[in-house]
Design an enzyme around this catalytic site. Sequence first.
Site, PDB file in Angstrom:
ATOM      1  N   SER A  92       0.672  -1.178  -0.039  1.00 20.19           N
ATOM      2  CA  SER A  92       0.053   0.204   0.101  1.00 20.19           C
ATOM      3  C   SER A  92       0.957   1.318  -0.096  1.00 20.19           C
ATOM      4  O   SER A  92       1.624   1.586  -0.974  1.00 20.19           O
ATOM      5  CB  SER A  92      -0.778   0.111   1.022  1.00 20.19           C
ATOM      6  OG  SER A  92      -1.904   0.995   0.992  1.00 20.19           O
TER       7      SER A  92
ATOM      8  N   ASP B  84     -10.151  -3.884  -5.276  1.00 23.23           N
ATOM      9  CA  ASP B  84      -9.615  -3.025  -4.512  1.00 23.23           C
ATOM     10  C   ASP B  84     -10.445  -1.590  -4.397  1.00 23.23           C
ATOM     11  O   ASP B  84     -10.426  -0.855  -5.547  1.00 23.23           O
ATOM     12  CB  ASP B  84      -8.002  -2.814  -4.808  1.00 23.23           C
ATOM     13  CG  ASP B  84      -7.323  -1.910  -3.839  1.00 23.23           C
ATOM     14  OD1 ASP B  84      -7.893  -1.233  -3.159  1.00 23.23           O
ATOM     15  OD2 ASP B  84      -6.032  -2.094  -3.899  1.00 23.23           O
TER      16      ASP B  84
ATOM     17  N   HIS C 266      -8.068  -4.401  -0.868  1.00 21.59           N
ATOM     18  CA  HIS C 266      -6.640  -3.739  -0.644  1.00 21.59           C
ATOM     19  C   HIS C 266      -6.084  -4.497   0.202  1.00 21.59           C
ATOM     20  O   HIS C 266      -4.676  -4.407   0.303  1.00 21.59           O
ATOM     21  CB  HIS C 266      -7.121  -2.474   0.046  1.00 21.59           C
ATOM     22  CG  HIS C 266      -5.877  -1.523  -0.080  1.00 21.59           C
ATOM     23  ND1 HIS C 266      -5.514  -1.177  -1.431  1.00 21.59           N
ATOM     24  CD2 HIS C 266      -5.139  -0.967   0.666  1.00 21.59           C
ATOM     25  CE1 HIS C 266      -4.488  -0.184  -1.140  1.00 21.59           C
ATOM     26  NE2 HIS C 266      -4.174  -0.335   0.058  1.00 21.59           N
TER      27      HIS C 266
END
Length: 210
Positions: free
Chosen positions: A106, A156, A187
């Site tokens: 991320s 996501d 995610h």
Amino acid sequence: MSATLSFIHRFEPGTDRARAPLLLLHGTGGDETDLLPLGRAVAPGASLLAPRGQVLEHGQPRFFRRLAEGVFDEADLRARVDDLARFVAEARAAYGLPAPVALGFSNGANIAAATLLLRPEALAGAALVRAMVPLAEPPETDLGAKPVLILSGALDPIVPAANAQALAGQLARAGARVEHRTLPAGHGLGQADVTLLRSWLAADATDRAA
Ligand code: MLT
């Protein structure tokens, strides 16, 4: 083990010299301990270097500032990439390491992608989990066939599929050997990521030893 360097970090020395060290870059709200278990699982025997992001967003560590979710402060990002590249150089000297492969999740994946584009000498390659395009106008970079794995989630809510594809395209045009896989995931990082990371990192270690 951790010497006093410019980032708070953890370092775990490796036992397998055929493996590149991993630079573990956590997501928003994580810290230097977050990805150590993942690093041990996907690259057994590799040295692990895990810094803590130096930006705080409502008390949550990150690697660079953002204006909103997915909208980045690119001037801050560029400065933070330089800071991270300096830390990597310090850590390589302190611990006697070759260039690391980044493993970022991320926000950590996004600074790893930006580091490839802005300071390619800092990394031997990168595994980018749920990454997105970090720079609207990346500079011309020659990534000289560095290996890059991008693991995206089809569901996501933060990274649109087209954005992940655009990142893969930017890195490939810069000369990286890009493998882009899209998983039936959101995610969050799951078991399928772990399996793909392990085999990609093992293949890369085999290349290097050959
Ligand atoms: C970022 O800010 O880097 C991305 O939005 C991912 C995140 O940290 O949520």
